[in-house]
Write a protein that holds these residues in place. Structure first.
Motif, PDB file in Angstrom:
ATOM      1  N   UNK A  52     -14.272 -13.096  -2.209  1.00 20.34           N
ATOM      2  CA  UNK A  52     -14.551 -12.488  -3.457  1.00 20.34           C
ATOM      3  C   UNK A  52     -14.115 -11.140  -3.317  1.00 20.34           C
ATOM      4  N   UNK A  53     -14.048 -10.422  -4.644  1.00 14.60           N
ATOM      5  CA  UNK A  53     -14.087  -9.070  -4.836  1.00 14.60           C
ATOM      6  C   UNK A  53     -12.572  -8.327  -4.479  1.00 14.60           C
ATOM      7  N   UNK A  54     -12.326  -6.976  -4.531  1.00 15.29           N
ATOM      8  CA  UNK A  54     -11.274  -6.350  -4.478  1.00 15.29           C
ATOM      9  C   UNK A  54     -11.527  -5.174  -3.605  1.00 15.29           C
ATOM     10  N   UNK A  55     -10.599  -4.657  -2.680  1.00 14.75           N
ATOM     11  CA  UNK A  55     -11.009  -3.394  -1.670  1.00 14.75           C
ATOM     12  C   UNK A  55     -10.181  -2.121  -2.229  1.00 14.75           C
ATOM     13  N   UNK A  56     -10.763  -1.149  -2.261  1.00 17.25           N
ATOM     14  CA  UNK A  56     -10.242   0.109  -2.752  1.00 17.25           C
ATOM     15  C   UNK A  56     -10.192   0.726  -1.402  1.00 17.25           C
ATOM     16  N   UNK A  57      -8.963   1.649  -1.174  1.00 21.93           N
ATOM     17  CA  UNK A  57      -8.627   2.349   0.114  1.00 21.93           C
ATOM     18  C   UNK A  57      -7.849   3.595  -0.399  1.00 21.93           C
ATOM     19  N   UNK A  58      -7.856   4.343   0.717  1.00 25.73           N
ATOM     20  CA  UNK A  58      -6.899   5.686   0.777  1.00 25.73           C
ATOM     21  C   UNK A  58      -5.734   5.367   1.284  1.00 25.73           C
ATOM     22  N   UNK A  59      -4.626   5.471   0.495  1.00 23.55           N
ATOM     23  CA  UNK A  59      -3.330   5.433   1.293  1.00 23.55           C
ATOM     24  C   UNK A  59      -2.449   6.855   1.396  1.00 23.55           C
ATOM     25  N   UNK A  60      -1.986   6.962   2.652  1.00 27.07           N
ATOM     26  CA  UNK A  60      -0.953   8.014   2.688  1.00 27.07           C
ATOM     27  C   UNK A  60       0.344   7.771   2.786  1.00 27.07           C
ATOM     28  N   UNK A  61       0.751   6.694   1.988  1.00 23.96           N
ATOM     29  CA  UNK A  61       2.064   6.444   1.941  1.00 23.96           C
ATOM     30  C   UNK A  61       3.088   7.250   1.220  1.00 23.96           C
ATOM     31  N   UNK A  62       2.252   7.974   0.418  1.00 20.70           N
ATOM     32  CA  UNK A  62       3.096   9.379  -0.361  1.00 20.70           C
ATOM     33  C   UNK A  62       2.774  10.433   0.604  1.00 20.70           C
ATOM     34  N   UNK A  63       3.177  11.611  -0.142  1.00 19.38           N
ATOM     35  CA  UNK A  63       2.816  12.917   0.761  1.00 19.38           C
ATOM     36  C   UNK A  63       1.445  13.167   0.297  1.00 19.38           C
ATOM     37  N   UNK A  64       0.606  12.842  -0.811  1.00 18.72           N
ATOM     38  CA  UNK A  64      -0.637  12.878  -0.931  1.00 18.72           C
ATOM     39  C   UNK A  64      -1.376  11.811  -0.798  1.00 18.72           C
ATOM     40  N   UNK A  65      -2.754  11.866  -0.941  1.00 17.26           N
ATOM     41  CA  UNK A  65      -3.537  10.865  -0.651  1.00 17.26           C
ATOM     42  C   UNK A  65      -3.989  10.297  -1.915  1.00 17.26           C
ATOM     43  N   UNK A  66      -3.627   8.746  -1.897  1.00 17.48           N
ATOM     44  CA  UNK A  66      -3.760   8.224  -3.405  1.00 17.48           C
ATOM     45  C   UNK A  66      -4.890   7.187  -3.011  1.00 17.48           C
ATOM     46  N   UNK A  67      -5.517   6.492  -4.099  1.00 17.09           N
ATOM     47  CA  UNK A  67      -6.341   5.514  -3.891  1.00 17.09           C
ATOM     48  C   UNK A  67      -5.537   4.192  -4.567  1.00 17.09           C
ATOM     49  N   UNK A  68      -5.493   3.109  -3.867  1.00 19.16           N
ATOM     50  CA  UNK A  68      -5.153   1.651  -3.999  1.00 19.16           C
ATOM     51  C   UNK A  68      -6.034   0.707  -3.908  1.00 19.16           C
ATOM     52  N   UNK A  69      -5.853  -0.253  -4.815  1.00 21.29           N
ATOM     53  CA  UNK A  69      -6.683  -1.457  -4.425  1.00 21.29           C
ATOM     54  C   UNK A  69      -5.816  -2.961  -4.030  1.00 21.29           C
ATOM     55  N   UNK A  70      -6.602  -3.590  -3.082  1.00 19.62           N
ATOM     56  CA  UNK A  70      -5.788  -4.807  -2.596  1.00 19.62           C
ATOM     57  C   UNK A  70      -6.737  -5.794  -2.496  1.00 19.62           C
ATOM     58  N   UNK A  71      -6.318  -6.934  -2.759  1.00 19.23           N
ATOM     59  CA  UNK A  71      -7.100  -8.272  -3.024  1.00 19.23           C
ATOM     60  C   UNK A  71      -7.030  -8.991  -1.580  1.00 19.23           C
ATOM     61  N   UNK A  72      -8.044  -9.619  -1.092  1.00 25.10           N
ATOM     62  CA  UNK A  72      -7.924 -10.279   0.068  1.00 25.10           C
ATOM     63  C   UNK A  72      -6.545 -11.068   0.248  1.00 25.10           C
ATOM     64  N   UNK A  73      -5.857 -11.378  -0.693  1.00 24.87           N
ATOM     65  CA  UNK A  73      -4.705 -12.040  -0.520  1.00 24.87           C
ATOM     66  C   UNK A  73      -3.440 -11.163  -0.275  1.00 24.87           C
ATOM     67  N   UNK A  74      -3.935  -9.685  -0.236  1.00 24.35           N
ATOM     68  CA  UNK A  74      -2.916  -8.943   0.037  1.00 24.35           C
ATOM     69  C   UNK A  74      -1.956  -8.115  -1.265  1.00 24.35           C
TER      70      UNK A  74
END
Length: 369
Positions: A52-74
């Protein structure tokens, strides 16, 4: 600062810190390791679809830190995109429809922070304060109608009560010259645990939700920090260096029942404690030599903790799924820093994010209600 910005810097910072500390590792004693070992798995697609649910996380795939969401399925979705700011994950709203974030930027050499309520549907964020040097470590009331956070709007670090709406005046709850930090609202919303150094060193206090009736919970000439209520409100966890290393302890809200979480299982510094949703277990991280770390789980009822990962890599920042059956964690394997999933017994370890660039500080959000 459990939810602040300094303790959650990218991997290279704490990797250097771990190396500098040169901590000793005692390994995983015979009979004390869990079934989870690095590389066991992965979870099947069918099992991941049922998580269940979704996971929020910080990503540094860009030059700045952004927030992404990922489902357990990816499946991933970018939630924030602010080229001139860094965005940090804070606390999910109790209704599961939004995430509290901290947006930071530097203006004329000044570091500024702003708490924002970011709807998960991607609509515009709601700013909750004017940018200032300190707006962090927020904790929600259980009904989501108010929250408590650190603020330096009037002095160094006051605790303020605020509503998740723009333009609503903050209500100061503390006014202490040395500052108050890391508020944690009790599960029934009646009390707030926090840290204050008013008597010389950081100690744990509890007050009513209106800021009255303070009482001191810990009294030791070392640092006691990061108070967090158990989901049933029967315990407070906190971290202390009273034994010469960072270690998690449990204490009753009346100050009785003090005891260490990890028993004799770990010997090094500990960090990143996370309560299971049912309040029966805690997961935490033990720092190891060579910038590696291991995730443990301990029963609140007692007994020796169980190692969920084998300590051969960096495994950090565990967060429980809403049903308590899985953990998401940060690991540096395969040459990059990514989110991984595992069952609550450590089995089925599965890489969740794969983009180049560090992905970290996960917050597992329950399905909207």
């Amino acid at each position: 600062m459990s939810q602040g910005l300094e303790p959650h810097r990218p991997w290279p910072w704490w990797a250097r810190l771990c190396a500098a500390l040169a901590l000793l590792c005692v390994g995983c004693p015979a009979g004390k390791c869990g079934r989870g070992t690095t590389g066991v798995g992965p979870l099947s697609e069918e099992e991941r679809r049922a998580i269940p649910g979704v996971i929020a996380f910080i990503s540094e795939r860009a030059t700045q830190k952004d927030i992404w969401l990922v489902k357990p399925t990816g499946e991933e979705t970018q939630l924030t995109k602010s080229p001139e700011e860094d965005d940090f994950t804070a606390a999910p709203a109790p209704d599961g429809k939004a995430l509290l974030t901290i947006a930071t930027r530097t203006v004329d050499g000044l570091h500024l922070e702003q708490l924002r309520l970011q709807p998960l549907d991607g609509s515009a964020p709601v700013p909750l304060n004017t940018p200032r040097a300190r707006a962090r470590n927020a904790s929600w009331s259980p009904d989501g109608r108010w929250l408590v956070a650190e603020s330096d709007a009037k002095s160094f670090s006051d605790l303020v009560r605020m509503e998740p709406r723009p333009g609503v005046e903050e209500k100061p709850l503390t006014s202490v010259r040395e500052g108050c930090f890391e508020p944690s609202v009790s599960p029934d919303g009646s009390e707030i645990a926090f840290v204050s150094s008013r008597e010389g060193d950081p100690e744990i206090y509890v007050m009513r939700a209106d800021g009255t009736g303070e009482r001191r919970i810990t009294a030791f000439h070392k640092e006691d920090r990061e108070p967090r209520w158990s989901p049933d409100g029967k315990w407070l966890s906190f971290i202390s260096n009273r034994e010469g290393r960072e270690r998690f302890f449990l204490v009753r809200p009346d100050g009785t029942g003090l005891r260490a979480v990890s028993g004799t299982a770990s010997q090094s510094d500990e960090r990143e404690l996370a309560w299971s949703p049912d309040g029966q277990k805690v997961a935490y991280v033990e720092r190891l030599p060579d910038a590696k770390s291991r995730i443990w789980v301990a029963s609140v009822a007692g007994g020796e903790p169980v190692a969920l990962t084998d300590g051969k890599t960096r495994d950090d920042e565990p967060a429980w799924s809403p049903d308590g059956k899985y953990l998401v964690f940060v690991a540096e394997r395969n040459g990059d820093t990514d989110l991984w999933l595992m069952r609550a017994d450590g089995s089925g370890q599965t890489r969740l994010t794969t983009a180049k660039g560090a992905d970290w500080l996960p917050r597992w959000i329950a399905s909207p209600r």
